[in-house]
Design a protein around this motif. Structure first.
Motif, PDB file in Angstrom:
ATOM      1  N   ALA A  77      39.291  36.841  36.866  1.00 48.58           N
ATOM      2  CA  ALA A  77      37.607  37.671  36.652  1.00 48.58           C
ATOM      3  C   ALA A  77      36.891  37.335  37.434  1.00 48.58           C
ATOM      4  N   PRO A  78      36.099  35.686  37.495  1.00 47.21           N
ATOM      5  CA  PRO A  78      35.134  36.329  38.350  1.00 47.21           C
ATOM      6  C   PRO A  78      35.364  35.962  39.669  1.00 47.21           C
ATOM      7  N   VAL A  79      37.326  35.865  40.542  1.00 47.64           N
ATOM      8  CA  VAL A  79      37.248  35.771  41.724  1.00 47.64           C
ATOM      9  C   VAL A  79      37.048  37.587  41.863  1.00 47.64           C
ATOM     10  N   ALA A  80      37.111  38.372  40.830  1.00 41.72           N
ATOM     11  CA  ALA A  80      37.569  39.729  41.647  1.00 41.72           C
ATOM     12  C   ALA A  80      35.994  40.249  41.310  1.00 41.72           C
ATOM     13  N   LEU A  81      35.004  39.592  40.589  1.00 45.87           N
ATOM     14  CA  LEU A  81      33.977  40.003  41.492  1.00 45.87           C
ATOM     15  C   LEU A  81      33.559  39.151  42.114  1.00 45.87           C
ATOM     16  N   ALA A  82      33.460  37.667  42.995  1.00 48.04           N
ATOM     17  CA  ALA A  82      33.073  37.502  44.069  1.00 48.04           C
ATOM     18  C   ALA A  82      33.242  38.352  45.368  1.00 48.04           C
ATOM     19  N   LEU A  83      35.044  39.263  44.969  1.00 51.64           N
ATOM     20  CA  LEU A  83      35.103  40.056  46.124  1.00 51.64           C
ATOM     21  C   LEU A  83      34.634  41.411  46.148  1.00 51.64           C
ATOM     22  N   GLY A  84      34.126  41.610  44.782  1.00 47.97           N
ATOM     23  CA  GLY A  84      34.108  43.021  44.565  1.00 47.97           C
ATOM     24  C   GLY A  84      34.679  43.743  44.062  1.00 47.97           C
ATOM     25  N   ALA A  85      36.200  42.983  43.637  1.00 45.63           N
ATOM     26  CA  ALA A  85      37.144  43.629  43.646  1.00 45.63           C
ATOM     27  C   ALA A  85      37.790  44.146  41.833  1.00 45.63           C
ATOM     28  N   GLY A  86      38.272  44.992  41.466  1.00 47.77           N
ATOM     29  CA  GLY A  86      38.799  45.447  40.634  1.00 47.77           C
ATOM     30  C   GLY A  86      39.321  44.061  39.986  1.00 47.77           C
ATOM     31  N   PHE A  87      39.612  44.071  38.386  1.00 45.09           N
ATOM     32  CA  PHE A  87      40.106  42.596  37.948  1.00 45.09           C
ATOM     33  C   PHE A  87      41.492  43.293  36.734  1.00 45.09           C
ATOM     34  N   VAL A  88      42.736  43.581  36.880  1.00 45.83           N
ATOM     35  CA  VAL A  88      43.785  43.116  36.419  1.00 45.83           C
ATOM     36  C   VAL A  88      44.628  42.417  35.669  1.00 45.83           C
ATOM     37  N   PRO A  89      44.716  42.258  34.363  1.00 47.00           N
ATOM     38  CA  PRO A  89      45.597  41.497  33.589  1.00 47.00           C
ATOM     39  C   PRO A  89      46.972  41.487  33.683  1.00 47.00           C
TER      40      PRO A  89
END
Length: 183
Positions: A77-89
């Motif tokens: 989730a924080p990697v997605a935020l850092a990249l400006g990407a969506g997060f999928v579990p």
């Protein structure tokens, strides 16, 4: 100058604790909770993991970050935020409330099934897989299959630690595997 990856490796060495015989005899569990509790260490690890979702010029090259249950959620989730990407579990079987794709696999001490919402990854999405440890590669392989069933393309796998003696990267041929530390 010290790189983000060097700082992240130092944090891993300093903050990850080995727990012998957990969850069963013969397994050495890598407890990342002290790392998560250390703001500086956690931040450096997230920045280093996010590098796998960028090209050499620093441009983001993924649309989604997929985190594998359960510690992959904490990191992804924080990697997605850092990249400006969506997060999928990607969850264990029976945990997602809507229609899913499912993939079963073997891991170092048992078997499991993972599921992904059918609409979580769109056709053409470029996806970065994130987890804490790459061991036998079963989790990464199953997750890759789920992403591809949705029509997405896996860009790569990024993990905190790789257990190199288990050759997990061999289970995901053709994918870039980025690890901050190989054990």
């Amino acid at each position: 100058m010290t790189s983000v990856r060097d700082v992240a490796r130092e944090a891993l060495e300093r903050l990850v604790v080995d727990v012998v015989d957990f969850p069963e005899p013969g397994v050495v569990f890598k407890d990342i909770t002290p790392l998560l509790a250390d703001h500086t260490g956690f931040t450096s690890v997230i920045e280093a993991l996010a590098e796998a979702g960028r090209d050499a010029a620093g441009n983001v090259v993924v649309d989604k970050v997929v985190g594998m249950e359960a510690r992959g959620f904490i990191l992804g989730a924080p990697v997605a935020l850092a990249l400006g990407a969506g997060f999928v579990p990607v969850r264990k079987a029976g945990k997602l409330p809507r229609e899913t794709h499912a993939a079963s696999y073997s891991l170092e001490y048992g078997e499991a099934t993972l599921e992904l919402h059918r609409d979580a990854v769109r056709p053409g999405d470029r996806v970065l897989l994130v987890d804490d440890v790459l061991a036998t590669g079963g989790t990464a392989e199953a997750t890759r299959r789920l992403v591809e069933e949705c029509g997405g393309t896996c860009h790569g796998v990024t993990v905190l630690m790789e257990l190199g003696f288990l050759a997990g990267r061999d289970r995901v041929p053709g994918l870039d595997v980025s690890t901050l530390m190989t054990l």
